[in-house]
Design a protein around this motif. Structure first.
Motif, mmCIF file in Angstrom:
data_model
loop_
_atom_site.group_PDB
_atom_site.id
_atom_site.type_symbol
_atom_site.label_atom_id
_atom_site.label_comp_id
_atom_site.label_asym_id
_atom_site.label_seq_id
_atom_site.Cartn_x
_atom_site.Cartn_y
_atom_site.Cartn_z
ATOM 1 N N ARG A 59 37.899 83.276 89.925
ATOM 2 C CA ARG A 59 36.595 82.106 89.973
ATOM 3 C C ARG A 59 36.193 81.360 91.283
ATOM 4 O O ARG A 59 35.919 80.345 91.256
ATOM 5 C CB ARG A 59 37.128 81.107 88.893
ATOM 6 N N GLN A 65 44.241 76.323 103.076
ATOM 7 C CA GLN A 65 45.621 76.737 103.350
ATOM 8 C C GLN A 65 46.238 76.798 102.026
ATOM 9 O O GLN A 65 46.283 76.026 101.230
ATOM 10 C CB GLN A 65 46.216 75.908 104.437
ATOM 11 N N LEU A 67 49.051 75.214 99.937
ATOM 12 C CA LEU A 67 49.924 74.636 99.961
ATOM 13 C C LEU A 67 50.864 75.060 99.591
ATOM 14 O O LEU A 67 52.272 74.381 100.164
ATOM 15 C CB LEU A 67 49.126 73.129 99.711
ATOM 16 N N LYS A 68 51.451 75.385 98.847
ATOM 17 C CA LYS A 68 52.661 75.777 98.018
ATOM 18 C C LYS A 68 53.414 76.379 98.732
ATOM 19 O O LYS A 68 54.455 76.263 99.331
ATOM 20 C CB LYS A 68 52.532 76.463 96.590
ATOM 21 N N ARG A 70 53.102 76.246 102.543
ATOM 22 C CA ARG A 70 54.058 76.054 103.764
ATOM 23 C C ARG A 70 54.800 75.266 103.242
ATOM 24 O O ARG A 70 56.061 74.635 104.001
ATOM 25 C CB ARG A 70 52.702 74.814 103.915
ATOM 26 N N SER A 88 49.791 77.236 113.987
ATOM 27 C CA SER A 88 49.402 78.291 112.453
ATOM 28 C C SER A 88 47.766 78.555 112.765
ATOM 29 O O SER A 88 46.984 79.041 112.411
ATOM 30 C CB SER A 88 49.386 77.401 111.559
ATOM 31 N N ALA A 118 39.954 75.640 104.844
ATOM 32 C CA ALA A 118 39.544 76.819 105.466
ATOM 33 C C ALA A 118 39.195 77.679 105.154
ATOM 34 O O ALA A 118 38.122 78.932 105.239
ATOM 35 C CB ALA A 118 41.213 77.479 106.164
ATOM 36 N N LYS A 259 50.076 66.867 91.440
ATOM 37 C CA LYS A 259 48.376 66.826 90.738
ATOM 38 C C LYS A 259 48.089 65.123 89.910
ATOM 39 O O LYS A 259 47.954 64.865 88.874
ATOM 40 C CB LYS A 259 48.626 67.384 88.970
HETATM 41 O O1 T3D Z 1 48.672 74.424 106.827
HETATM 42 C C1 T3D Z 1 47.603 74.813 108.163
HETATM 43 O O2 T3D Z 1 48.234 75.998 108.396
HETATM 44 C C2 T3D Z 1 46.619 73.904 108.652
HETATM 45 C C3 T3D Z 1 45.501 74.691 108.462
HETATM 46 C C4 T3D Z 1 44.993 73.997 107.097
HETATM 47 C C5 T3D Z 1 43.620 74.790 106.925
HETATM 48 C C6 T3D Z 1 43.066 74.156 105.392
HETATM 49 O O3 T3D Z 1 42.644 75.101 104.329
HETATM 50 S S1 T3D Z 1 44.079 72.619 104.834
HETATM 51 C C7 T3D Z 1 43.238 72.327 103.258
HETATM 52 C C8 T3D Z 1 43.588 72.759 101.865
HETATM 53 N N1 T3D Z 1 42.805 73.258 100.579
HETATM 54 C C9 T3D Z 1 43.217 72.231 99.987
HETATM 55 O O4 T3D Z 1 44.069 71.073 100.111
HETATM 56 C C10 T3D Z 1 42.676 72.394 98.331
HETATM 57 C C11 T3D Z 1 43.598 72.418 97.493
HETATM 58 N N2 T3D Z 1 42.522 72.740 96.064
HETATM 59 C C12 T3D Z 1 41.961 71.873 95.651
HETATM 60 O O5 T3D Z 1 41.866 70.919 96.156
HETATM 61 C C13 T3D Z 1 41.459 72.397 94.037
HETATM 62 O O6 T3D Z 1 42.927 73.594 93.697
HETATM 63 C C14 T3D Z 1 39.948 73.100 94.344
HETATM 64 C C15 T3D Z 1 39.242 71.958 94.151
HETATM 65 C C16 T3D Z 1 39.939 74.716 95.653
HETATM 66 C C17 T3D Z 1 39.731 73.917 92.835
HETATM 67 O O7 T3D Z 1 40.347 73.027 91.764
HETATM 68 P P1 T3D Z 1 40.164 73.186 90.285
HETATM 69 O O8 T3D Z 1 40.196 71.605 89.816
HETATM 70 O O9 T3D Z 1 38.578 73.660 89.968
HETATM 71 O O10 T3D Z 1 41.088 74.180 89.967
HETATM 72 P P2 T3D Z 1 42.726 73.946 90.223
HETATM 73 O O11 T3D Z 1 43.234 73.410 88.897
HETATM 74 O O12 T3D Z 1 42.959 72.357 91.546
HETATM 75 O O13 T3D Z 1 44.091 75.041 91.032
HETATM 76 C C18 T3D Z 1 44.367 76.007 90.274
HETATM 77 C C19 T3D Z 1 45.389 76.618 90.750
HETATM 78 O O14 T3D Z 1 45.596 76.905 92.155
HETATM 79 C C20 T3D Z 1 46.555 75.496 90.588
HETATM 80 O O15 T3D Z 1 47.413 76.058 90.324
HETATM 81 P P3 T3D Z 1 48.422 76.203 88.850
HETATM 82 O O16 T3D Z 1 48.566 74.595 88.512
HETATM 83 O O17 T3D Z 1 47.375 76.612 87.674
HETATM 84 O O18 T3D Z 1 49.235 76.467 89.258
HETATM 85 C C21 T3D Z 1 46.136 75.030 91.561
HETATM 86 O O19 T3D Z 1 47.857 74.359 92.536
HETATM 87 C C22 T3D Z 1 46.227 76.236 92.507
HETATM 88 N N3 T3D Z 1 45.990 75.696 93.934
HETATM 89 C C23 T3D Z 1 44.375 75.333 94.343
HETATM 90 N N4 T3D Z 1 44.697 75.335 95.687
HETATM 91 C C24 T3D Z 1 45.193 75.363 96.459
HETATM 92 C C25 T3D Z 1 46.640 76.173 95.605
HETATM 93 N N5 T3D Z 1 47.336 77.127 95.321
HETATM 94 C C26 T3D Z 1 48.098 76.295 97.106
HETATM 95 N N6 T3D Z 1 47.327 76.224 97.620
HETATM 96 C C27 T3D Z 1 46.095 76.008 97.545
HETATM 97 N N7 T3D Z 1 45.168 75.172 98.724
#
Ligand code: T3D
Length: 267
Positions: A59, A65, A67-68, A70, A88, A118, A259
């Protein structure tokens, strides 16, 4: 190279790379970063590939990145602090972005769902974006106390203008597909179930076009508008190193894991 986290498919001169960690919304762990770079470089080298499509399984397009992953790395290092953000970015994300921008063939992002952090930058780095109607683009960095990276500070204002780019970067609010189309960030928006067909129609057409001329056009437009991309990527890495060492980043990641809403102090 056999891949664990990306799928590769070839048809009619079009190579499709699918990010394949749907259980984590295709977030970038180390394996995915390494495999995507390898797959992009292979596509760039392979003369039989005349158009490249990048998409996500499940989906999401890509949640940035992992986050888990890291936090696991920090735990293993026996420290609460993050690893090196600049390393990184310089070792993994920046080469990914540069490989897309410098390959002299068209690259289309088929944005099937949320593109965050990213993952949003990855979509921005592609030449064209065909977008599913339910997809969103999120500059998620600010939500965890980070700076837009992987080319977002450079590419986003060039696509949507400085004011909108700053709004998206400061708020982390999702940009919906319809607004992305109006702003010129999306090239087209289609119903989710029609995304891959619509993308393949365009990709097949481009794969039958004069690839040399298209490659030279991309090179010339890069030179006209993106000549400083490499130094911008390098600067982002420095900025992220500072942001990544801040208490607000630690709080942002803790809040994501737990969360809950983050309580930023401005530090
Ligand atoms: O670190 C370095 O090396 C520097 C570089 C950094 C680059 C970056 O990308 S920093 C930004 C990292 N990304 C984020 O901060 C986004 C985090 N995720 C979210 O904000 C939301 O998940 C979304 C908006 C993308 C989607 O929301 P939603 O409500 O549709 O889904 P959800 O329920 O939040 O996520 C579903 C699952 O995916 C959930 O796991 P679970 O609870 O079912 O076991 C969630 O933890 C997992 N998930 C989503 N995004 C990430 C992730 N797990 C690990 N890392 C993620 N980025």
């Amino acid at each position: 190279m056999a891949y664990e986290t990306v799928l590769i498919e070839d048809a009619q001169g079009v190579r499709t790379i699918t990010l394949n960690r749907p259980q984590a919304l295709n977030a970038f762990n180390e394996t995915l970063k390494d495999e995507l770079i390898d797959a992009l470089k292979a596509a760039a080298r392979d003369k039989s590939v005349r158009c490249l499509v990048v998409t996500g399984a499940g989906r999401a397009f890509c949640a940035g990145q992992d986050l888990k992953d890291r936090s696991d790395r920090a735990d293993q290092a026996g420290s609460a602090g993050p690893g090196s953000f600049s390393a990184s970015l310089r070792d993994k994300y920046n080469p990914m972005i540069m490989t897309i921008r410098t390959m002299e063939k068209p690259v289309i992002a088929a944005v099937n769902g949320v593109a965050a952090g990213a993952g949003c930058s990855l979509a921005l780095a592609c030449d064209l974006r065909v977008v599913a109607d339910k997809a969103t683009f999120i500059q998620a960095f600010v939500k965890i106390g980070l700076v837009p990276d992987s080319g977002a500070t450079f590419l986003l204002p060039r696509l949507v203008g400085m004011g909108k780019a700053l709004e998206l970067a400061f708020t982390g609010d999702p940009l919906d597909a319809g607004t992305a189309l109006t702003l010129g960030l999306a090239n087209s928006v289609v119903p989710g179930e029609a995304l891959l067909t619509a993308t393949m129609d365009l990709a097949t057409r481009l794969a039958q076009a004069p690839t040399r001329a298209i490659g030279l056009t991309k090179r010339a437009m890069n030179r006209a508008l993106l000549v400083d991309l490499e130094s911008a990527l390098d600067y982002e890495a420095d900025m992220q190193e500072i942001a990544g060492r801040s208490p607000d980043f630690a709080e942002g990641v803790s809040a994501f894991m737990e969360k809950r809403q983050p309580r930023f102090t401005g530090q």
